[in-house]
Design a protein around this motif. Structure first.
Motif, PDB file in Angstrom:
ATOM      1  N   ALA A  92      31.252  45.620 -13.556  1.00  0.00           N
ATOM      2  CA  ALA A  92      30.500  44.031 -13.570  1.00  0.00           C
ATOM      3  C   ALA A  92      30.620  43.745 -15.144  1.00  0.00           C
ATOM      4  N   ALA A 106      32.871  37.405 -11.347  1.00  0.00           N
ATOM      5  CA  ALA A 106      32.572  37.463  -9.972  1.00  0.00           C
ATOM      6  C   ALA A 106      33.848  37.079  -9.298  1.00  0.00           C
ATOM      7  N   LEU A 116      26.924  40.014  -9.704  1.00  0.00           N
ATOM      8  CA  LEU A 116      27.532  40.346 -10.914  1.00  0.00           C
ATOM      9  C   LEU A 116      26.350  40.216 -12.142  1.00  0.00           C
TER      10      LEU A 116
END
Length: 382
Positions: A92, A106, A116
């Motif tokens: 992430a 994302a 995220l």
């Protein structure tokens, strides 16, 4: 399989097993149950398709696969430097760093924006650091966030290299090498090396990103590129990078075939009377060009067109009296076709070293080493 599919806790357990030789001792080190470590090891072995340890009454003996993969695991975990980071959080943070926004990150990894955001926030809480800050309507990484993102990118590069080595051990010559190509190498050096390498390893992927040194050195440091090829910098760009020379290049003054100075062996004073197109200040070739005139006691001519694109410079010269300073290799086709001509050589002191720049301590896979040997770096080993 990408490195992001690997569970970092399982990798820490594998490193502990290798260090201690038993699952019980590893369980004590990483604070997991023996059954959890056994299950984690089994999952990783299933993912890579080969055993990492041989079970015996005397403990766990590493296999050839472990001999390759464990050093990569150790290097990756040393980069991350915290047992609190998970693979999902690392993925992430990298997505956010590369995209520059939660929405873009994302989309890049196929998760919701909320997921995220949650993963990055949880990572920030786990480490007790502010990793992201808002600026206006956007977000940016803090200094610590940027440092962690770079560390995660380099850790991911280590693990992906390890997976490539395991694939080669299993007889699958797959993987990739990401190259930053500066202007000079694009003409002959890099294409010839790629062609030779592809003939030997047709299943290996080479990704070439074009740009200037300033544009490419950041991605190299971040692990997005494996190496840069082009003019080396003097002084070197930092202790975290290593430069290795390939050859010396001697630039020449070039103009269109019917340029007024063609065939005249012009002096520097005559060259200074015509318009020039050269790279922007800071580029090694621009420094050499300025030194060419300054060394002769002449005022450095004004540069009406600053350009690093050989294609653009070529078209400009073919339709005007513009001059440039380039390596003959960069316009070899145009010279052979008779569209451009070499007006004169640069002074003997005007020379640049072409070579390869890598991260300090970069551990090559065997196939990456094979590619560098195609470039002429026979002494570079992993």
């Amino acid at each position: 399989m990408p490195a992001s599919d690997l569970n970092l806790r399982h990798l820490r357990a594998i490193l502990a097993i290798h260090r201690h030789g038993t699952i019980s001792a590893a369980a004590h080190e990483v604070n997991l149950t023996q059954s959890a470590i056994t299950q984690g090891l089994a999952r990783v072995e299933h993912q890579i398709g080969m055993p990492l340890f041989e079970r015996s009454s005397g403990g766990m003996r590493p296999t050839p696969a472990a001999a390759l993969f464990v050093p990569r695991i150790a290097a990756a975990l040393a980069r991350i430097a915290s047992p609190r980071v998970t693979a999902a959080q690392m993925r992430a943070l990298l997505a956010l760093a590369r995209a520059g926004s939660y929405a873009g990150g994302a989309h890049a990894i196929g998760v919701s924006e909320a997921s995220l955001h949650r993963a990055v926030r949880d990572l920030s809480v786990a480490l007790g650091r502010d990793l992201v800050e808002r600026r206006g309507r956007g977000v940016t990484l803090t200094r610590r966030g940027g440092e962690l993102a770079r560390a995660c990118a380099l850790a991911s590069a280590e693990l992906n290299a390890g997976l490539e080595e395991l694939a080669a051990l299993a007889g699958r010559e797959t993987g990739r090498i990401a190259i930053g190509a500066m202007p000079l190498c694009r003409a002959r050096l890099l294409p010839a090396a790629i062609a030779r390498f592809h003939a030997r390893y047709p299943h290996y992927t080479i990704v070439v990103s074009e740009g200037s040194h300033a544009e490419l050195v950041g991605p190299l440091r971040d692990g997005e590129l494996d190496l840069l090829i082009g003019a080396l910098r003097d002084p070197a760009p930092g202790a975290d990078l290593e430069q290795r020379p390939l050859f010396e290049d001697r630039p020449v003054v070039i103009g269109r075939a019917d340029h007024p100075l063609a065939g005249t062996d012009p002096s520097l004073d005559m060259l200074a009377r015509y318009p020039w197109s050269v790279a922007a200040p800071g580029a090694p070739l621009r420094d050499h060009w300025e030194a060419m005139f300054a060394g002769a006691g002449l005022a450095v001519p004004r540069v009406p067109v600053e350009c690093g694109s050989v294609i653009a410079i070529r078209q400009l010269m073919m339709s005007s009296d513009f001059l440039t300073l380039l390596s003959p290799d960069q316009v070899a086709v145009e010279l052979e076709a008779g569209w451009l001509t070499i007006l004169c050589s640069a002074p003997p002191a005007i020379v640049r070293t072409i070579g390869v720049t890598t991260r300090a301590g970069w551990r090559l896979t065997p196939l990456q080493g094979a590619f560098l040997s195609e470039l002429g770096l026979e002494t570079l080993t992993s």
